[in-house]
Design an enzyme around this catalytic site. Structure first.
Site: not given
Length: 750
Positions: A276-277
């Site tokens: 994920t970011d």
């Protein structure tokens, strides 16, 4: 005999590759058989490191997680000693000794800073981009980093968005070529690091240019205009992918099963891991997707392998497994993907291979890396205007160097620099003084502040990198410097911090205080060269009408000063070409070359209002400067395009050829651009689509023949399910120096 040896070599390569995979699979099978559920979930957990490796930090909660085997990766740890201490915690103190991935935002260099990616795109030189990434990998790996969050290939049409600086422009084909080159540079060099492709997907299509905002578009547009660069990087073998913050089809990208499992994995065959970011699982509830537990389960089932900084997987995966919301097989698949990356990096055979203190003394900011950065920077500058051949400058007389960006060393590297050392880098003023020596006199004046807004001036992140002074006094000093000179070089534009993440702007014109300075310089009657520093396309309409010479220099990295001297004084010829359309005014944004045609379009450049036509009533139609545009110190003439045949079958191939002649008095490199337009498609195609380009060195007076092969892969497009489709009918085949000034031939596909 030669064919036999070639066949044996291929068979040996395939056998070796199979053996290596079998060895990796067996190693990971054995390791996973020993892992507890907590240790498996720990491999999917990524947290920031900071300074935990010194002093009391060794007893911090983060260090405790590492020792328990419940943290598999760490980001933002700076310094080889700290990284080695972390790895020792993981290898010596945890039960299974699984080494860590050490991630870092290495966007356009590490200690040697290359031009920002947007500028790199303007080089149209994938070999230079690959070399830059290889240098960055070498330096980062010497400091302990083994995983870099780059390249970003988000197609961006809206220059208000600050992260335009981090990508390669508005075109999907060019972005894919450059992104793939960066992947090869990071992963295939002498000191490989794992690249991380970002931001998957559509992040650059954010509404109103605002960061972390919404995205909404058809799948047809996704497949043809936004997804191709990601696929190109996947095809290049990228080891990891980062999900984006935005929605895709109303579902957060981090939890979008269609986007991750169907497109990325099933359609494109991606075998690496997806992270994920920063904190994006924790932000899914903010988007209205449900509570954190629901978001966690959705993200994991969608194919997101690693959670960055939300602590979501460590909180809820075990509970979800017990409830039957996810399966052990899904956890094992995600863990295997992460462990495979560590195996490929060689961390299991040598956990400290990225912790060589000696390399930090020899591989950082050395002569080879500086030369590579200097050479690349010179290729990125885009000459927009050069009336009366003001450029190149002569090394004689008196030169006035003016502007708030002429004597600052913090800003020239650009945004997204973390390991940089500005004290090592030369300002433009210092480089020019060194370059000119005693051959010409250089007079300097700052001329103005970067902007007049007191709120921005007081902002700590903006105000610390430039000198602030009395506006009238600085203006008077600049005018006097100009009057005493033969030519004026004005260094104006953005600060580095005015582009990049969380740097949306609503006004892309030159700040008034700088424009007033420029007007005063022009009023002296001396020839003025404008060097426009920016991390995005900016609006230069007034400047283009009034300033005789303009060069967009972006942010060229640590070697900007010397690279600028190379080009300004003619040791090198400018070759950069725009990768984003430059608008005439804010009201045209978003503007991009590969748009769909309207039924009542009028030609670009039309300035008269026509009722019931597709135009503005208060602005000239079309861009100020088109995609692919850039001048040189020499000139080129293109012949008409010739085709090897006027028609082809869907299974056939035709070659398009053009002769390019250097008609000037300097040798130079020309970027020859190849576009198509499908005129009779059952789904309307853009007015132009870039399908190829070549950088060609052409000596003065020389003519070179440039060819592009055309087949079904060149002409087809993707339908709303991602399947290629080629319509029979008529195509325009266009070749030229930019997207506007092309020569055209007609091709029929039967």
């Amino acid at each position: 005999m030669k064919k036999t040896f070639l066949l044996l070599a291929v068979l040996l390569s395939v056998t070796t590759s199979f053996a290596q995979k079998k060895s990796m699979d067996q190693y990971i099978d054995d390791l996973m058989a020993k892992m507890t559920l907590d240790e498996k979930v720990g491999q999917l957990n990524l947290l920031p490191g900071g300074d935990i490796t010194t002093g009391a930090g060794m007893n911090s909660p983060l260090a405790a997680l590492i020792q328990k085997g419940e943290l598999g990766s760490v980001l933002n740890v700076m310094g080889v000693d700290k990284v080695k201490a972390l790895q020792e915690l993981a290898v010596k103190k945890s039960r299974l000794g699984i080494p860590l991935l050490i991630g870092q935002d290495v966007i356009h260099g590490y200690e040697t800073i290359f031009p920002i990616p947007l500028a790199q795109g303007c080089s149209w030189d994938p070999q230079a981009v690959e070399l830059g990434a290889r240098v960055a990998a070498k330096e980062a790996s010497a400091d302990g980093v083994n995983w870099v969050y780059s390249p970003m290939v988000d197609v961006a049409h809206d220059p208000r968005w600050g992260r335009v600086s981090e990508g390669y422009g508005e075109d999907p084909y060019l972005s894919g070529v450059m992104g793939a080159a960066a992947v090869r540079g990071y992963q295939n060099g002498e000191y490989p690091v794992a690249a991380c492709l970002k931001h998957y997907a559509l992040y650059g299509a954010t509404e109103a240019g605002k960061d972390y905002s919404s995205v909404d578009m058809s799948r047809l547009r996704m497949y043809n205009q936004y997804l191709p660069p990601y696929k190109a990087a996947v095809d290049a073998g990228v080891w990891s992918v980062m999900s984006s913050f935005n929605l895709v089809d109303g579902v957060p990208a981090t939890g979008n099963e269609w986007l991750i499992n169907h497109v990325l994995r099933d359609q494109w065959g991606f075998k690496g891991f997806l992270v994920t970011d920063y904190g994006s699982i924790g932000e899914m509830p903010i988007l209205g997707f449900g509570d954190l537990k629901t978001s966690t389960i959705q993200a994991f089932k969608a194919g997101t392998d690693m959670d960055m900084c939300s602590n979501a997987y460590t909180k809820y995966l075990k509970e979800a497994l017990n409830e039957g919301s996810i399966t052990m097989a899904q956890i094992d698949t995600a863990v295997r993907r992460v462990l495979e990356a560590k195996y490929k990096l060689g961390l299991f055979s040598d956990p400290y291979r990225y912790c060589n203190v000696k390399r930090g003394k020899t591989d950082m900011y050395n002569s080879d890396s500086r030369k590579a950065a200097r050479d690349m920077a010179a290729e990125t500058f885009v000459l927009l205007k050069n009336d009366n051949n003001i450029l190149p400058l002569k090394r004689q007389g008196t030169i006035a160097l003016v502007g708030p960006l002429a004597d600052t060393r913090n800003n020239i590297p650009g945004t997204w620099c973390f390991a940089y050392k500005p004290e090592l880098y030369s300002t433009i003023k210092e480089s020019m003084q060194r370059y000119l020596g005693n051959s010409a006199k250089l007079v300097y004046a700052q001329g103005s502040n970067i902007y007049a807004d007191s709120t921005m001036q007081a902002n700590a992140s903006f105000g610390k990198t430039i000198k602030w002074g009395d506006s009238k006094k600085m203006l008077d000093e600049a005018v006097e410097a100009a009057k005493s000179s033969d030519v004026v070089v004005a260094c104006l534009g953005e600060l580095a911090e005015m582009s990049g993440e969380s740097s949306t702007r609503t006004n892309l014109n030159l700040p008034d205080v700088q424009k007033n300075l420029l007007k005063a310089l022009l009023a002296t009657g001396k020839p003025v060269v404008l060097l426009n520093f920016s991390g995005r396309p900016t609006i230069l309409t007034w400047e283009s009408q009034n300033v005789p010479a303009i060069m967009n220099v972006w942010f060229g990295g640590s070697e900007t000063g010397d690279a600028l001297c190379d080009v300004l004084f003619g040791d090198k010829v400018p070759t950069g070409k725009l990768v984003n359309t430059l608008p005439r005014s804010m009201g045209q944004i978003p503007i991009f070359y590969n748009h769909l045609s309207g039924s009542r379009d009028i030609p670009d450049g039309s300035c008269s209002f026509r009722k019931y036509q597709s135009n503005y009533i208060d602005e000239t139609t079309g861009p100020l400067y088109p995609f692919g545009y850039g001048l040189s110190y020499t000139t080129y003439k293109y012949s008409d395009v010739s085709l090897s045949a006027p028609s082809m079958s869907k299974e056939g191939k035709v070659t398009a050829t053009v002769n390019v002649t250097n008609t000037g008095d300097r040798d130079g490199d020309e970027v020859v651009e190849f576009y198509i337009h499908g005129k009779t498609s059952h789904i309307v195609r853009p007015v132009k689509e870039l399908k190829g380009f070549q950088r060609v060195h052409i000596a003065k007076g020389e003519t070179k023949t440039i060819s592009f092969d055309i087949d079904a892969n060149t002409l087809n497009y993707l339908d709303a399910e991602g399947k290629p489709f080629l319509d029979p009918g008529d195509f325009e085949i266009m070749i030229g120096p930019n997207s506007r000034d092309v020569k055209t031939a007609e091709l029929r596909v039967d």
